[in-house]
Design an enzyme around this catalytic site. Structure first.
Site: not given
Length: 230
Positions: A97, A175, A177
């Site tokens: 990002c 994202h 994660e």
């Protein structure tokens, strides 16, 4: 092996990406740029380490824009210098990002306001689903990347580029994660009114998604094996 995790704000953590790096034998070295006490005054001064001291660098997302230096001050420029030095030294970067946007800027690209935000679980169109699956991936951003000529775009949405490769590095707009805990932390730190403003249900955003961990692990493995050569 050592991985530098650049956390721009306290709610953002390495999550599933960090988990997989540890399982792949990496020691995580975390650098927090803006602490919780400074969250409303993010124009801090920090000293970045030498990128050559690490085997991988992972700059995470941020609630600010790469181009908003009036708000976040000089550290974004210093981070762009670090990423440019890392790329020049052939240190692999996995930019996520804001991190992907900063890496694109370091290479001579730019970042601009998108026509509309992307928030929540969103599919992407991938030229190489074996490297970047078509998701859905979790997103929370208002900007889009303008990629430099040397970057190869490999995934996109109607809003803009979603993934690109340059050398041994990979940038993704989404994202990989995120865990439910990370999303809840974002919601607790200004995300709820933001989501509501654009018509998204905060409760829905915070729900776990089946297969998210496995999808993230596969992306990290693909990055390490196919792009970084580690």
């Amino acid at each position: 092996m050592r991985a530098l995790i650049i956390r721009h704000d306290h709610p953002s953590e390495a999550g599933f990406v960090g988990e997989r790096l540890v399982r792949r034998g990496f020691e995580l070295v975390e650098m927090l740029i803006v602490s919780e006490a400074e969250y409303d005054r993010p124009g801090v001064t920090v000293e970045f380490p030498d990128p050559r001291d690490f085997d991988v660098i992972v700059p995470l997302g941020a609630p600010w824009s790469v181009y908003d230096d009036l708000t976040i001050g000089t550290w974004v420029g210093d981070e762009i210098v670090l990423l440019r030095e890392a790329l020049a030294a052939d240190v692999p970067v996995l930019g996520i990002c804001f991190g992907a946007q900063a890496m694109a800027t370091a290479l001579g690209g730019s970042v601009e306001r998108a026509d509309r935000p992307e928030i929540g679980w969103t599919g992407v169109r991938s030229d190489d689903p074996g490297l970047i699956s078509e998701g859905p991936w979790f997103q929370w951003h208002f900007d889009r990347m303008v990629l430099p000529p040397e970057a190869k775009e490999i995934a996109r949405s109607d809003v803009g580029p979603q993934a690109y490769v340059v050398g041994r590095s990979l940038g993704v707009q989404f994202h990989p994660e995120v865990t439910p805990e990370i999303v809840r932390a974002w919601l607790d730190n200004g995300g709820v009114p933001q989501a509501l403003e654009y018509g998204y249900d905060p409760e829905e955003l915070g729900r776990p998604r089946a297969g998210a961990r496995e999808q993230s692990y596969a992306l990290v493995d693909n990055f390490l094996d196919r792009i970084a050569g580690l």
